[in-house]
Design a protein around this motif. Structure first.
Motif, PDB file in Angstrom:
ATOM      1  N   UNK A  65      -3.554 -23.623  11.459  1.00 28.32           N
ATOM      2  CA  UNK A  65      -3.349 -22.194  11.237  1.00 28.32           C
ATOM      3  C   UNK A  65      -2.260 -21.955  10.200  1.00 28.32           C
ATOM      4  N   UNK A  66      -2.517 -20.985   9.337  1.00 31.93           N
ATOM      5  CA  UNK A  66      -1.545 -20.570   8.338  1.00 31.93           C
ATOM      6  C   UNK A  66      -0.905 -19.257   8.756  1.00 31.93           C
ATOM      7  N   UNK A  67      -0.314 -18.584   7.790  1.00 32.69           N
ATOM      8  CA  UNK A  67       0.443 -17.358   8.050  1.00 32.69           C
ATOM      9  C   UNK A  67      -0.434 -16.275   8.656  1.00 32.69           C
ATOM     10  N   UNK A  68      -1.610 -16.051   8.089  1.00 32.84           N
ATOM     11  CA  UNK A  68      -2.470 -14.948   8.533  1.00 32.84           C
ATOM     12  C   UNK A  68      -2.929 -15.154   9.976  1.00 32.84           C
ATOM     13  N   UNK A  69      -3.395 -16.359  10.277  1.00 28.40           N
ATOM     14  CA  UNK A  69      -3.885 -16.614  11.632  1.00 28.40           C
ATOM     15  C   UNK A  69      -2.761 -16.636  12.656  1.00 28.40           C
ATOM     16  N   UNK A  70      -1.612 -17.169  12.290  1.00 26.99           N
ATOM     17  CA  UNK A  70      -0.488 -17.178  13.226  1.00 26.99           C
ATOM     18  C   UNK A  70      -0.020 -15.756  13.489  1.00 26.99           C
ATOM     19  N   UNK A  71       0.002 -14.918  12.461  1.00 25.17           N
ATOM     20  CA  UNK A  71       0.369 -13.510  12.658  1.00 25.17           C
ATOM     21  C   UNK A  71      -0.621 -12.833  13.595  1.00 25.17           C
ATOM     22  N   UNK A  72      -1.901 -13.125  13.436  1.00 28.10           N
ATOM     23  CA  UNK A  72      -2.918 -12.539  14.315  1.00 28.10           C
ATOM     24  C   UNK A  72      -2.750 -13.028  15.745  1.00 28.10           C
ATOM     25  N   UNK A  73      -2.485 -14.322  15.927  1.00 27.14           N
ATOM     26  CA  UNK A  73      -2.270 -14.870  17.268  1.00 27.14           C
ATOM     27  C   UNK A  73      -1.060 -14.225  17.939  1.00 27.14           C
TER      28      UNK A  73
END
Length: 126
Positions: A65-73
């Motif tokens: 996971x990168x920034x976008x997916x971690x922010x979503x999580x």
């Protein structure tokens, strides 16, 4: 050590006014730095807690996971945070997502195609 901390460490011996003159620092800046120390410490602690959450999510995704997916999580877990802050913290702790995207080839040359004739008769010799 920053200039403000230097003044704070030596203010008992030399005085704030004198130290600020020598360093080239405005006294009001020093006093503002001193007054906002608690806020900076609280922000740093919040950043450390967020870094721990980011590490957990990153480890749970096997490092993909990168920034976008971690922010979503984090958003799904109830921790509303901006993607820029997540990116800054990930950069600070040395984490990055996995890039799996392939390069798409849009033009494929036909090997059987004939070469275009030179209708103008150009000469490119030096």
């Amino acid at each position: 050590m920053n200039r403000f901390q230097f003044v704070a460490d030596h203010q008992c011996r030399y005085g704030v006014k004198r130290l600020c003159q020598v360093i080239g620092l405005a006294r009001s800046s020093f006093y503002h730095w001193k007054a906002t120390a608690a806020e900076r410490e609280a922000r740093r602690c919040a950043g450390d807690r967020l870094a721990a959450r980011i590490r957990v999510v990153h480890r749970k995704s096997s490092g993909t996971y990168g920034v976008v997916r971690i922010t979503a999580e984090l958003g799904e877990a109830g921790h509303l945070v901006n993607h820029k802050r997540v990116a800054r913290i990930m950069r600070g702790i040395g984490l990055s997502g996995l890039r799996r995207r392939r390069r798409h080839r849009t033009t494929i040359d036909d090997p059987a195609a004939a070469e275009a004739p030179d209708l103008i008769g150009r000469d490119f010799t030096a």
